[in-house]
Design an enzyme around this catalytic site. Structure first.
Site, short mmCIF file in Angstrom:
data_model
loop_
_atom_site.label_atom_id
_atom_site.label_comp_id
_atom_site.label_asym_id
_atom_site.label_seq_id
_atom_site.Cartn_x
_atom_site.Cartn_y
_atom_site.Cartn_z
N ARG A 54 53.92 -184.26 26.54
CA ARG A 54 53.78 -184.34 25.21
C ARG A 54 54.89 -183.52 24.38
NH1 ARG A 54 48.34 -181.38 23.22
NH2 ARG A 54 49.24 -179.54 23.52
N LYS A 154 53.46 -182.10 17.80
CA LYS A 154 53.23 -180.51 18.01
C LYS A 154 54.67 -179.74 17.61
CE LYS A 154 50.85 -177.36 21.01
NZ LYS A 154 49.89 -177.01 19.86
N GLU A 187 39.97 -181.45 13.01
CA GLU A 187 39.89 -180.81 14.19
C GLU A 187 39.74 -179.22 13.55
OE1 GLU A 187 43.75 -180.79 16.04
OE2 GLU A 187 44.98 -180.70 14.05
N1 PXG Z 1 44.68 -178.91 17.48
C1 PXG Z 1 45.71 -178.26 17.16
C2 PXG Z 1 46.26 -178.38 15.83
C3 PXG Z 1 46.41 -177.37 18.18
O1 PXG Z 1 47.41 -176.47 17.77
C4 PXG Z 1 44.70 -178.25 19.82
C5 PXG Z 1 44.24 -178.98 19.01
C6 PXG Z 1 44.28 -178.34 21.23
O2 PXG Z 1 45.18 -178.85 22.20
P1 PXG Z 1 45.33 -178.66 23.57
O3 PXG Z 1 46.55 -179.40 24.00
O4 PXG Z 1 45.78 -177.27 23.76
O5 PXG Z 1 43.92 -178.82 24.37
C7 PXG Z 1 45.87 -177.17 19.51
C8 PXG Z 1 46.38 -176.31 20.43
C9 PXG Z 1 47.87 -170.73 19.82
C10 PXG Z 1 47.68 -171.95 20.28
O6 PXG Z 1 48.61 -169.71 20.27
C11 PXG Z 1 47.66 -172.90 19.95
C12 PXG Z 1 47.33 -174.26 20.76
C13 PXG Z 1 47.25 -173.92 22.13
C14 PXG Z 1 47.36 -172.97 22.72
C15 PXG Z 1 47.75 -171.76 21.96
O7 PXG Z 1 47.34 -170.40 18.65
N2 PXG Z 1 47.27 -175.30 20.02
#
Ligand code: PXG
Length: 296
Positions: A54, A154, A187
């Protein structure tokens, strides 16, 4: 005294207190870069390959040439964990556009920077929130659409989520939910969202501007294995309020039940039966070496 953690920057390790980047880095000046938040459980980096893939997809879209191959990047992540003697960890992997001038033109940034931060895990939501569910609100901040800076990429540009989080903070709830520009559910600020309705599981499509979450994908796979239909489709706020169960998924959130949305109670104000089963199965999945990459 405890040994200070080391941070990887462009092939070298620096003590945490001395790990610094230039004020001319476009990651700082413009949020120009990409990142991943990854987690390791008892020696297994959960879905490391999927996270690296990703990262490179996000970089490809913003035309950022990562100066390492995927294999070299994987090795660098594992090496950083070993250097810090971590088996259960939170991993933040960033690639910034690098040092440029004060104009935003990325052509002025010849060398992207790679940063790998690893830390012992801190829980995003408390144990009680995990058991009973979190309180949430739908924010006035709409998720950026897919023809703008949506979270499908991302990127280091997270102001859209931060604005929503500020709304949650000011209204004293745990987390915010974003809608898309049309008004469908998208989300959370750093979590994907699911609803359960009459034994079926639904989550919004990436076309709402949601991140194609790796936990989301894993949970959909788990649900299917457990015999539940898990489908992507648009969800209205009304459906959200009236769902039997609502839960978030994410690397930090894992599977977190939602017990309240804009003061409307969801289910019995505790993790619903399907959410509970998914949480249990998820905790098994993350430690399975087949679902990730071994550190040692
Ligand atoms: N939506 C958004 C906008 C994110 O930033 C997710 C969904 C979940 O995705 P994953 O691939 O993790 O299942 C995210 C994930 C943090 C932090 O430190 C943010 C994320 C992941 C880990 C830590 O705020 N974002």
């Amino acid at each position: 005294m405890e040994k200070e953690l080391s941070v990887y920057i462009d092939g070298k390790f620096y003590p945490k207190s001395g790990a610094k980047v230039s004020v001319y880095d476009h990651g700082l000046l413009y949020g120009d870069g990409v990142f991943e938040g990854i987690r390791a459980y008892e020696g297994v980096v959960f879905k490391l390959k999927e996270h690296i893939d990703r990262l490179y997809r996000s970089a490809h879209t913003i035309m950022l040439q990562i100066p390492l191959t995927k294999d070299e990047m994987t090795k660098a992540v594992l090496e950083t964990l070993r250097k810090n003697d971590l088996k259960t960890a939170y991993i933040r992997l960033l690639v910034t556009r690098g040092v440029g001038d004060l104009g935003l033109d990325p052509r002025k940034c010849p060398k992207p920077s790679i940063i790998i931060i690893t830390e012992p895990v801190i829980e995003l939501h408390s144990g009680e929130a995990k058991a009973k569910g979190v309180t949430t609100m739908i924010s006035w901040v709409k998720r950026d659409p897919v023809d703008a800076t949506s979270h499908e990429i991302k990127s280091l540009n997270y102001l859209n989520s931060i604005l929503a989080k500020i709304e949650a903070n000011t209204t004293d709830v745990d987390e915010a939910i974003c809608l898309d520009k049309v008004g469908f559910v998208c989300e959370g600020v750093a979590e994907n969202i699911f609803i359960v309705r009459e034994g079926e599981i639904f989550t919004p499509p990436v076309s709402t501007g949601a991140l194609p979450g790796i936990t989301r994908e894993a949970v959909m796979e788990l649900a299917e294995r457990m015999g539940y239909a898990a489908t992507e489709r648009n969800i209205t706020p009304n459906e959200l309020f009236n769902a039997d169960e609502v839960f978030f998924t994410g690397t930090a959130a894992e599977v977190t039940p939602v017990r309240e949305i804009n003061k409307r109670k969801i289910g019995n104000e505790e993790a619903g039966p399907i959410t509970k089963r998914l949480m249990q199965e998820f905790y098994k999945m993350v430690k399975d070496p087949k679902e990730g990459t071994l550190i040692y």
